[in-house]
Design a protein around this motif. Structure first.
Motif, PDB file in Angstrom:
ATOM      1  N   THR A  32      44.852  44.948  48.372  1.00 55.77           N
ATOM      2  CA  THR A  32      43.472  44.509  48.196  1.00 55.77           C
ATOM      3  C   THR A  32      43.377  43.600  46.982  1.00 55.77           C
ATOM      4  O   THR A  32      42.705  42.583  47.009  1.00 55.77           O
ATOM      5  CB  THR A  32      42.537  45.725  48.046  1.00 55.77           C
ATOM      6  N   THR A  33      44.072  43.958  45.904  1.00 50.72           N
ATOM      7  CA  THR A  33      44.042  43.150  44.700  1.00 50.72           C
ATOM      8  C   THR A  33      44.586  41.755  44.980  1.00 50.72           C
ATOM      9  O   THR A  33      44.004  40.772  44.548  1.00 50.72           O
ATOM     10  CB  THR A  33      44.852  43.831  43.565  1.00 50.72           C
ATOM     11  N   THR A  34      45.672  41.650  45.724  1.00 52.43           N
ATOM     12  CA  THR A  34      46.218  40.339  46.066  1.00 52.43           C
ATOM     13  C   THR A  34      45.202  39.537  46.848  1.00 52.43           C
ATOM     14  O   THR A  34      44.996  38.350  46.578  1.00 52.43           O
ATOM     15  CB  THR A  34      47.526  40.506  46.884  1.00 52.43           C
ATOM     16  N   LYS A  35      44.533  40.171  47.796  1.00 53.78           N
ATOM     17  CA  LYS A  35      43.507  39.478  48.576  1.00 53.78           C
ATOM     18  C   LYS A  35      42.364  39.028  47.675  1.00 53.78           C
ATOM     19  O   LYS A  35      41.856  37.910  47.799  1.00 53.78           O
ATOM     20  CB  LYS A  35      42.999  40.401  49.683  1.00 53.78           C
ATOM     21  N   GLU A  36      41.934  39.890  46.760  1.00 55.71           N
ATOM     22  CA  GLU A  36      40.861  39.541  45.826  1.00 55.71           C
ATOM     23  C   GLU A  36      41.290  38.394  44.916  1.00 55.71           C
ATOM     24  O   GLU A  36      40.499  37.491  44.638  1.00 55.71           O
ATOM     25  CB  GLU A  36      40.467  40.755  44.987  1.00 55.71           C
ATOM     26  N   GLU A  37      42.528  38.420  44.434  1.00 52.56           N
ATOM     27  CA  GLU A  37      43.017  37.352  43.561  1.00 52.56           C
ATOM     28  C   GLU A  37      43.061  36.023  44.297  1.00 52.56           C
ATOM     29  O   GLU A  37      42.693  34.987  43.751  1.00 52.56           O
ATOM     30  CB  GLU A  37      44.386  37.722  42.986  1.00 52.56           C
ATOM     31  N   LYS A  38      43.487  36.038  45.553  1.00 52.64           N
ATOM     32  CA  LYS A  38      43.475  34.812  46.348  1.00 52.64           C
ATOM     33  C   LYS A  38      42.044  34.307  46.507  1.00 52.64           C
ATOM     34  O   LYS A  38      41.792  33.104  46.445  1.00 52.64           O
ATOM     35  CB  LYS A  38      44.123  35.048  47.717  1.00 52.64           C
ATOM     36  N   ASN A  96      40.726  34.574  31.308  1.00 55.52           N
ATOM     37  CA  ASN A  96      40.724  35.194  29.994  1.00 55.52           C
ATOM     38  C   ASN A  96      40.167  34.148  29.014  1.00 55.52           C
ATOM     39  O   ASN A  96      40.000  32.983  29.366  1.00 55.52           O
ATOM     40  CB  ASN A  96      42.108  35.720  29.594  1.00 55.52           C
ATOM     41  N   GLU A  97      39.855  34.545  27.808  1.00 55.62           N
ATOM     42  CA  GLU A  97      39.136  33.662  26.880  1.00 55.62           C
ATOM     43  C   GLU A  97      39.895  32.369  26.576  1.00 55.62           C
ATOM     44  O   GLU A  97      39.329  31.279  26.629  1.00 55.62           O
ATOM     45  CB  GLU A  97      38.830  34.403  25.579  1.00 55.62           C
ATOM     46  N   THR A 158      47.801  20.185  44.580  1.00 49.44           N
ATOM     47  CA  THR A 158      48.561  21.428  44.442  1.00 49.44           C
ATOM     48  C   THR A 158      48.508  21.926  43.007  1.00 49.44           C
ATOM     49  O   THR A 158      48.356  21.148  42.072  1.00 49.44           O
ATOM     50  CB  THR A 158      50.043  21.249  44.855  1.00 49.44           C
ATOM     51  N   GLY A 159      48.628  23.242  42.866  1.00 44.81           N
ATOM     52  CA  GLY A 159      48.606  23.823  41.537  1.00 44.81           C
ATOM     53  C   GLY A 159      49.191  25.211  41.513  1.00 44.81           C
ATOM     54  O   GLY A 159      49.648  25.739  42.533  1.00 44.81           O
ATOM     55  N   ARG A 160      49.158  25.798  40.316  1.00 42.23           N
ATOM     56  CA  ARG A 160      49.731  27.130  40.093  1.00 42.23           C
ATOM     57  C   ARG A 160      48.770  27.930  39.223  1.00 42.23           C
ATOM     58  O   ARG A 160      48.158  27.387  38.299  1.00 42.23           O
ATOM     59  CB  ARG A 160      51.079  26.994  39.393  1.00 42.23           C
ATOM     60  N   VAL A 161      48.656  29.215  39.534  1.00 41.02           N
ATOM     61  CA  VAL A 161      47.791  30.127  38.793  1.00 41.02           C
ATOM     62  C   VAL A 161      48.575  31.400  38.502  1.00 41.02           C
ATOM     63  O   VAL A 161      49.302  31.892  39.360  1.00 41.02           O
ATOM     64  CB  VAL A 161      46.519  30.475  39.603  1.00 41.02           C
ATOM     65  N   ASN A 162      48.417  31.908  37.288  1.00 40.02           N
ATOM     66  CA  ASN A 162      48.954  33.221  36.942  1.00 40.02           C
ATOM     67  C   ASN A 162      47.785  34.125  36.598  1.00 40.02           C
ATOM     68  O   ASN A 162      46.847  33.706  35.927  1.00 40.02           O
ATOM     69  CB  ASN A 162      49.901  33.136  35.745  1.00 40.02           C
ATOM     70  N   MET A 163      47.875  35.377  37.053  1.00 36.74           N
ATOM     71  CA  MET A 163      46.825  36.355  36.792  1.00 36.74           C
ATOM     72  C   MET A 163      47.420  37.603  36.173  1.00 36.74           C
ATOM     73  O   MET A 163      48.565  37.958  36.457  1.00 36.74           O
ATOM     74  CB  MET A 163      46.094  36.707  38.084  1.00 36.74           C
ATOM     75  N   ASP A 164      46.624  38.252  35.320  1.00 33.29           N
ATOM     76  CA  ASP A 164      47.088  39.498  34.705  1.00 33.29           C
ATOM     77  C   ASP A 164      46.714  40.687  35.586  1.00 33.29           C
ATOM     78  O   ASP A 164      46.181  40.515  36.687  1.00 33.29           O
ATOM     79  CB  ASP A 164      46.546  39.634  33.278  1.00 33.29           C
ATOM     80  N   ASP A 165      46.981  41.882  35.092  1.00 35.77           N
ATOM     81  CA  ASP A 165      46.735  43.080  35.897  1.00 35.77           C
ATOM     82  C   ASP A 165      45.254  43.385  36.091  1.00 35.77           C
ATOM     83  O   ASP A 165      44.897  44.253  36.876  1.00 35.77           O
ATOM     84  CB  ASP A 165      47.463  44.289  35.299  1.00 35.77           C
ATOM     85  N   ARG A 166      44.374  42.658  35.398  1.00 40.30           N
ATOM     86  CA  ARG A 166      42.928  42.815  35.600  1.00 40.30           C
ATOM     87  C   ARG A 166      42.369  41.715  36.502  1.00 40.30           C
ATOM     88  O   ARG A 166      41.166  41.535  36.596  1.00 40.30           O
ATOM     89  CB  ARG A 166      42.210  42.808  34.255  1.00 40.30           C
TER      90      ARG A 166
END
Length: 189
Positions: A32-38, A96-97, A158-166
């Motif tokens: 679910t988190t992966t789907k939400e992040e997408k 994040n800030e 095209t691009g790249r995104v990194n996300m943390d555990d939140r």
């Protein structure tokens, strides 16, 4: 002794069932988190490449939001401007800030202003977000952006995104704008 063995026979399978259910629940949560992040990434690029955002343009052109540089005067106010509040409302919850500040300064307004200044409109035709198999929380995205004005077409960004555990964006980078900036800045004839 017999009572304890009977309780143990019931308690151990029950405990194993609870552990199994917890493991299943945790693994379902990560999908679910992966789907939400997408979904978050899709929302960000839709805001970024659909425009011009006339409310954003009006706020940017408002003299109250102009910062004077090199005059020796300090024009920074203690409270946020309407522009600050508008951008924070659109993008604030996704980053994040540190990345929020970088995103706003580098990416958030450029497509909108280029489209507005050169009488173009842009909209997102399609977004594909793929999770990296090697790095947790890393995604690549491909956006089909339609542009229309003196010329029209579709460009792949095209691009790249990194996300943390939140599920907040810690890195956002356009890899290739596919010539979108050049297309929107064609010299008027």
């Amino acid at each position: 002794m017999y009572i304890y063995r009977k309780q143990a026979r019931v308690a151990i399978p029950l405990l194993m069932l609870v552990v199994l259910l917890l493991m299943i629940g945790c693994s379902a949560g990560s999908k679910t988190t992966t789907k939400e992040e997408k979904g978050i990434i899709e929302t960000i690029v839709n805001h970024q490449f659909t425009g011009p955002d006339h409310e954003l343009v009006n706020l940017l052109e408002d003299p109250a939001h102009v910062v004077k540089i090199g005059t020796g005067e300090t024009s920074a106010k203690e409270e946020p401007t309407e522009l600050d509040l508008y951008l924070k409302d659109i993008y604030g919850s996704y980053f994040n800030e540190a990345m929020y500040e970088e995103y706003i300064g580098t990416y958030a307004m450029s497509t909108h202003m280029e489209a507005y200044n050169n009488d173009y409109s842009t909209d997102v035709k399609d977004v594909v977000v793929e999770e990296s198999e090697r790095t947790e929380g890393a995604y690549t995205f491909t956006v089909q952006v339609n542009y229309e004005g003196r010329d029209e077409g579709t460009i792949e960004v095209t691009g790249r995104v990194n996300m943390d555990d939140r599920s907040t964006v810690t890195n956002y980078q356009l890899i290739d704008d596919g010539g979108l900036s050049n297309a929107l800045n064609q010299i008027r004839e």
